[in-house]
Design a protein around this motif. Structure first.
Motif, PDB file in Angstrom:
ATOM      1  N   UNK A 148       0.830  -1.189   0.000  1.00 23.00           N
ATOM      2  CA  UNK A 148       0.000   0.000   0.000  1.00 23.00           C
ATOM      3  C   UNK A 148       0.876   1.256   0.000  1.00 23.00           C
ATOM      4  N   UNK A 149       0.283   2.367  -0.466  1.00 18.42           N
ATOM      5  CA  UNK A 149       0.994   3.627  -0.445  1.00 18.42           C
ATOM      6  C   UNK A 149       0.234   4.624   0.407  1.00 18.42           C
ATOM      7  N   UNK A 150       0.945   5.450   1.155  1.00 20.65           N
ATOM      8  CA  UNK A 150       0.303   6.426   2.027  1.00 20.65           C
ATOM      9  C   UNK A 150       0.702   7.825   1.598  1.00 20.65           C
ATOM     10  N   UNK A 151      -0.277   8.728   1.492  1.00 17.41           N
ATOM     11  CA  UNK A 151       0.014  10.107   1.168  1.00 17.41           C
ATOM     12  C   UNK A 151       0.449  10.846   2.416  1.00 17.41           C
ATOM     13  N   UNK A 152       0.885  12.107   2.219  1.00 18.89           N
ATOM     14  CA  UNK A 152       1.312  12.909   3.370  1.00 18.89           C
ATOM     15  C   UNK A 152       0.165  13.143   4.332  1.00 18.89           C
TER      16      UNK A 152
ATOM     17  N   UNK B 126      -1.893  10.972   5.258  1.00 18.68           N
ATOM     18  CA  UNK B 126      -2.147   9.683   5.891  1.00 18.68           C
ATOM     19  C   UNK B 126      -3.344   8.965   5.295  1.00 18.68           C
ATOM     20  N   UNK B 127      -3.755   9.379   4.125  1.00 17.44           N
ATOM     21  CA  UNK B 127      -4.748   8.614   3.381  1.00 17.44           C
ATOM     22  C   UNK B 127      -4.045   7.416   2.745  1.00 17.44           C
ATOM     23  N   UNK B 128      -4.679   6.253   2.813  1.00 18.59           N
ATOM     24  CA  UNK B 128      -4.072   5.026   2.314  1.00 18.59           C
ATOM     25  C   UNK B 128      -4.941   4.470   1.186  1.00 18.59           C
TER      26      UNK B 128
ATOM     27  N   UNK C  29      -8.819   3.326   1.328  1.00 15.74           N
ATOM     28  CA  UNK C  29      -9.484   2.776   0.150  1.00 15.74           C
ATOM     29  C   UNK C  29      -8.808   1.454  -0.160  1.00 15.74           C
ATOM     30  N   UNK C  30      -9.549   0.355   0.043  1.00  9.30           N
ATOM     31  CA  UNK C  30      -8.978  -0.975  -0.019  1.00  9.30           C
ATOM     32  C   UNK C  30      -8.884  -1.533  -1.422  1.00  9.30           C
ATOM     33  N   UNK C  31      -8.504  -2.792  -1.520  1.00  3.36           N
ATOM     34  CA  UNK C  31      -8.264  -3.420  -2.821  1.00  3.36           C
ATOM     35  C   UNK C  31      -9.488  -3.397  -3.736  1.00  3.36           C
ATOM     36  N   UNK C  32      -9.248  -3.078  -5.003  1.00  3.11           N
ATOM     37  CA  UNK C  32     -10.230  -3.182  -6.086  1.00  3.11           C
ATOM     38  C   UNK C  32     -11.447  -2.274  -5.904  1.00  3.11           C
ATOM     39  N   UNK C  33     -11.304  -1.226  -5.116  1.00  2.00           N
ATOM     40  CA  UNK C  33     -12.374  -0.234  -5.022  1.00  2.00           C
ATOM     41  C   UNK C  33     -12.341   0.684  -6.234  1.00  2.00           C
ATOM     42  N   UNK C  34     -13.495   1.288  -6.559  1.00  2.00           N
ATOM     43  CA  UNK C  34     -13.609   2.261  -7.639  1.00  2.00           C
ATOM     44  C   UNK C  34     -14.287   3.504  -7.080  1.00  2.00           C
TER      45      UNK C  34
ATOM     46  N   UNK D 170     -17.044  12.698  -3.070  1.00  2.00           N
ATOM     47  CA  UNK D 170     -16.335  13.304  -1.947  1.00  2.00           C
ATOM     48  C   UNK D 170     -16.363  12.324  -0.780  1.00  2.00           C
ATOM     49  N   UNK D 171     -15.180  11.937  -0.295  1.00  2.49           N
ATOM     50  CA  UNK D 171     -15.066  11.062   0.867  1.00  2.49           C
ATOM     51  C   UNK D 171     -14.548  11.887   2.039  1.00  2.49           C
ATOM     52  N   UNK D 172     -15.326  11.978   3.119  1.00  2.00           N
ATOM     53  CA  UNK D 172     -14.920  12.745   4.279  1.00  2.00           C
ATOM     54  C   UNK D 172     -13.782  12.095   5.037  1.00  2.00           C
ATOM     55  N   UNK D 173     -13.262  12.805   6.019  1.00  4.10           N
ATOM     56  CA  UNK D 173     -12.142  12.307   6.809  1.00  4.10           C
ATOM     57  C   UNK D 173     -12.470  10.959   7.444  1.00  4.10           C
ATOM     58  N   UNK D 174     -11.510  10.046   7.351  1.00  2.00           N
ATOM     59  CA  UNK D 174     -11.638   8.771   8.028  1.00  2.00           C
ATOM     60  C   UNK D 174     -12.591   7.781   7.404  1.00  2.00           C
ATOM     61  N   UNK D 175     -13.103   8.063   6.230  1.00  2.00           N
ATOM     62  CA  UNK D 175     -13.948   7.077   5.535  1.00  2.00           C
ATOM     63  C   UNK D 175     -13.109   5.843   5.213  1.00  2.00           C
ATOM     64  N   UNK D 176     -13.719   4.679   5.347  1.00  2.00           N
ATOM     65  CA  UNK D 176     -13.013   3.406   5.138  1.00  2.00           C
ATOM     66  C   UNK D 176     -13.793   2.567   4.126  1.00  2.00           C
ATOM     67  N   UNK D 177     -13.246   2.405   2.932  1.00  2.00           N
ATOM     68  CA  UNK D 177     -13.813   1.508   1.925  1.00  2.00           C
ATOM     69  C   UNK D 177     -13.030   0.203   2.002  1.00  2.00           C
ATOM     70  N   UNK D 178     -13.653  -0.856   2.467  1.00  2.00           N
ATOM     71  CA  UNK D 178     -12.919  -2.076   2.805  1.00  2.00           C
ATOM     72  C   UNK D 178     -12.254  -2.723   1.590  1.00  2.00           C
ATOM     73  N   UNK D 179     -13.051  -3.112   0.604  1.00  2.00           N
ATOM     74  CA  UNK D 179     -12.522  -3.646  -0.657  1.00  2.00           C
ATOM     75  C   UNK D 179     -13.692  -3.829  -1.612  1.00  2.00           C
ATOM     76  N   UNK D 180     -13.405  -3.813  -2.932  1.00  2.00           N
ATOM     77  CA  UNK D 180     -14.423  -4.074  -3.952  1.00  2.00           C
ATOM     78  C   UNK D 180     -15.657  -3.175  -3.798  1.00  2.00           C
ATOM     79  N   UNK D 181     -15.469  -1.977  -3.268  1.00  2.00           N
ATOM     80  CA  UNK D 181     -16.561  -1.017  -3.111  1.00  2.00           C
ATOM     81  C   UNK D 181     -16.561  -0.086  -4.317  1.00  2.00           C
ATOM     82  N   UNK D 182     -17.752   0.200  -4.859  1.00  2.00           N
ATOM     83  CA  UNK D 182     -17.896   1.166  -5.944  1.00  2.00           C
ATOM     84  C   UNK D 182     -18.676   2.371  -5.422  1.00  2.00           C
ATOM     85  N   UNK D 183     -18.066   3.551  -5.517  1.00  2.49           N
ATOM     86  CA  UNK D 183     -18.741   4.799  -5.170  1.00  2.49           C
ATOM     87  C   UNK D 183     -18.701   5.684  -6.399  1.00  2.49           C
TER      88      UNK D 183
END
Length: 266
Positions: A1-5, A7-9, A28-33, A39-52
């Motif tokens: 995984x890569x982390x931005x400054x 701390x978004x992953x 934002x987990x594996x295979x999400x779109x 717009x994703x607010x602070x601390x939102x967690x997309x586990x995997x295979x989520x489409x928004x």
């Protein structure tokens, strides 16, 4: 995984449009779109295979589990591509295979979900629905378009709510119920064609309502759904006899009807 400054992953297999607005601490987990108007607010967690997709806002602290499809175009043949929205509040839990649609021109252009809700697996929030805070929808419960759900309402598993129906605050919808008519605040309904079975006494107790308020609601229920006089006459008598705010909430809800009849006792 890569982390931005910030701390978004974002997992390297995720597809996130560069135009999307991503808050601090988002995962934002594996295979999400994630689409360009999201717009994703602070601390939102997309586990995997989520489409928004779509013009969708997801409030801070909300967690979305695998295979949920959020913000897609409505399942409505009248939708013609208008720039409608889906606005989801904070600290929601959106479980596997949940679907939530954007709004339509015919319904105000916005589907809205409040804060602190739990949407269990395979629930559906249709276009232009307005869902309050702390609502629970159990597995496979579904809302057709334009449904309103008040704060702290609970919808049992496999229940289905028809278009334009209003579910009052603190109401309880029994599992496998088909709800065709408005449900008063604090009401309990059940049945394949749902009928009003009484008050949601368990919910009232769990939320710490005073004994006096519960008794006022009991008396008001008997008065509103009695046999003597017209509904308006019975409501006026109840309003005079029971000035408690909880009773006023029920009366205001009934007076705000938009064409659907009330769910009635058998």
């Amino acid at each position: 995984m890569s982390a931005s400054a910030a701390e978004t992953v974002i997992h390297p297999t995720a597809v996130v449009d560069p135009a999307a607005q991503i808050g601090a601490g988002v995962k934002i987990g594996p295979f999400c779109v994630v689409g360009p108007h999201v717009t994703l607010g602070d601390g939102v967690d997309l586990k995997s295979h989520v489409v928004v997709e779509g013009r969708t806002q997801v409030g801070s602290g909300t967690v979305i589990f695998p295979f949920a499809s959020i913000g897609q175009v409505p399942q409505d043949l009248k939708y013609k591509g208008e720039p409608s929205e889906l606005i989801i509040g904070r600290n929601n839990r959106i479980r596997e295979h949940v679907t939530m649609s954007i709004g339509t021109e015919g319904g105000g252009m916005v589907t809205r979900v409040g804060d602190g809700c739990l949407f269990m697996a395979s629930t559906h929030v249709g276009h232009d629905c307005q869902v309050g805070n702390n609502v629970i929808m159990a597995n496979n419960a579904t809302l057709a378009g334009h449904v309103e759900v008040g704060d702290n309402a609970i919808l049992g598993g496999l229940s289905a709510v028809l278009q334009w129906v209003r579910i009052g605050a603190h109401a309880m919808i029994g599992g496998m119920s088909g709800v065709e008519n408005d449900v008063i605040p604090y009401g309990l309904v059940k049945g394949d064609r749902a009928f009003l079975a009484g008050l949601n006494l368990v919910g009232l107790t769990r939320h710490g309502f005073a004994r006096e308020d519960i008794q006022s609601l009991r008396s008001a229920f008997d008065g509103i759904f009695g046999q003597e006089g017209t509904l308006m006459d019975r409501m006026a008598a109840v309003e005079s006899a029971h000035p408690a705010p909880v009773v006023g909430e029920v009366l205001t809800f009934i007076r705000g009807r938009n064409g659907r009849p009330l769910c009635q006792p058998r």
